[in-house]
Design an enzyme around this catalytic site. Structure first.
Site, mmCIF file in Angstrom:
data_model
loop_
_atom_site.group_PDB
_atom_site.id
_atom_site.type_symbol
_atom_site.label_atom_id
_atom_site.label_comp_id
_atom_site.label_asym_id
_atom_site.label_seq_id
_atom_site.Cartn_x
_atom_site.Cartn_y
_atom_site.Cartn_z
ATOM 1 N N VAL A 139 0.859 -1.183 0.000
ATOM 2 C CA VAL A 139 0.000 0.000 0.000
ATOM 3 C C VAL A 139 0.897 1.234 0.000
ATOM 4 C CG1 VAL A 139 -1.839 1.249 1.158
ATOM 5 C CG2 VAL A 139 -1.779 -1.256 1.251
ATOM 6 N N LYS A 140 0.633 2.144 -0.946
ATOM 7 C CA LYS A 140 1.438 3.363 -1.064
ATOM 8 C C LYS A 140 0.888 4.449 -0.142
ATOM 9 C CE LYS A 140 2.862 4.561 -5.280
ATOM 10 N NZ LYS A 140 2.807 4.828 -6.745
ATOM 11 N N VAL A 141 1.793 5.026 0.638
ATOM 12 C CA VAL A 141 1.462 6.079 1.599
ATOM 13 C C VAL A 141 2.369 7.272 1.321
ATOM 14 C CG1 VAL A 141 1.532 6.705 4.054
ATOM 15 C CG2 VAL A 141 0.703 4.432 3.356
#
Length: 381
Positions: A139-141
């Site tokens: 998941v990209k944050v």
């Protein structure tokens, strides 16, 4: 058979990820071909990529028309995006297993509205993680201060994280610490850390674009040696900045703190070079690949950059060469009045704004497309 340059790049320790996703390449065999022939071991996605994929062709029409239930535009987008990412994860599962969980990842991004809200980021990340339901999803944050706090808590919960929109060394330092903090929390709680992965996505070409623009502005009112000095600094900031990031990475993985985590099975949080397509036609089209080659790194490239590197790229370990020259180049920029702190701060603000604009355009386009297919979306919940 001799190995092509992409396979050679992989052999020196740099993973090649594809910065592109759409349903066509997932289904027509092109992705499988690239995995086989071009040593691809991962993929990154973002709203801009999905915006283009949804707007072109009819690959998504059946799912958009027939999905059961009532959806907001965001919910329908998440359905489409998680479907593609799940299928991509399955395509890269062989790479994931072969690398013992150190490679073979596909990234999906939280929405921009969560960028400055750690709790909202965590809520979205957990939802995307559980919806995709694959061990090799990341998941990209965004790499904001609030994002770093979210990273710490998400890593502690056992979720793979790709920290994106990193431009400054200080922001990178913050997310290295967040990763280690999260792992240490798990260890303290008696939980395993062997299967948790993270990359830190350090953006490259955008740095030169902004720095070169500032140098050009200064050069317009300069002459002679001063103008030559300014011109000589163009095209040097991005690689120099990334090399200092890699030097920090090397320093941190040699620390007693990291060695203690590594002994318990922790995996390296690898630097990932993003924004590596060349924006300035005056520069070599594989500049941001060739000049940042080295072990324990990832380079995520759009298809045209992968094709260019396969055609004429040169493989040589460069990422930790001439680091003192890189420091000198950044100091020279400061000396002529180009503040890297100001540049990287602006790039983060601009990056978040661009992210929001792409997301808004994507949702608006999705609403138009579903309407054309005879389906109405519900208002935001």
């Amino acid at each position: 058979m001799a190995k092509n340059t992409l396979q050679q790049l992989h052999d020196v320790g740099q993973s090649i990820w594809l910065d592109y996703i759409d349903r066509t390449i997932l289904r027509n065999g092109d992705l499988q071909r690239r995995i086989r022939d071009e040593a691809l071991t991962g993929m990154t996605s973002n709203p801009t990529i999905f915006e283009k994929a949804l707007a072109e062709g009819q690959e998504y029409d059946e799912q958009l028309r027939n999905a059961t239930g009532d959806f907001t535009a965001l919910e329908l987008f998440e359905l489409v995006a998680t479907t593609d990412v799940r299928q991509a994860c399955d395509a890269f599962r062989g790479a994931y297993d072969a690398a013992n969980g150190e490679d073979g990842f596909v990234s999906i991004e939280v929405s921009p509205g969560a960028a400055n809200d750690a709790n909202a980021t965590i809520s979205e990340a957990e939802r995307l993680w559980s919806t995709v339901d694959r061990p090799n999803v990341m998941v990209k944050v965004p790499g904001t201060e609030e994002g770093a706090e979210a990273v710490r808590r998400l890593i502690a919960r056992g979720i793979n994280i790709n920290i994106t929109l990193l431009f400054s060394i200080d922001a990178y330092r913050r997310v290295i610490d967040a990763y280690m903090d999260g792992l240490e929390e798990r260890v303290k709680a008696g939980k395993t850390i062997e299967r948790i992965a993270s990359v830190a996505s350090f953006f490259v070409s955008r740095v030169d674009t902004e720095v070169d623009k500032r140098l050009d502005e200064k050069a317009r009112s300069a002459a002679g040696d001063r103008k030559a000095e300014l011109d000589a600094l163009k095209g040097r900031a991005a690689v120099a900045n990334a090399k200092l990031a890699y030097a920090l990475f090397q320093e941190r993985i040699a620390s007693p703190r990291w060695k203690a985590l590594e002994a318990k099975g922790a995996k390296l949080q690898r630097p990932l070079w993003a924004s590596t397509s060349t924006k300035n036609p005056a520069y070599r089209d594989v500049k941001y690949v060739e000049e940042l080659i080295g072990p324990h790194t990832v380079n995520t490239m759009p298809p045209q950059t992968i094709d260019a590197f396969r055609d004429h790229g040169e493989v040589e370990r460069t990422v930790d060469q001439d680091v003192d020259v890189a420091r000198q180049a950044l100091q020279q920029l400061e000396d002529v009045g180009v503040s890297m702190e100001d540049v990287t701060r602006k790039l983060l603000v601009d990056g978040l704004a661009s992210f929001q604009k792409s997301f808004d355009t994507l949702l608006a386009g999705l609403e138009r497309k579903t309407r054309s297919l005879g389906r109405e979306l519900v208002a935001d919940r």
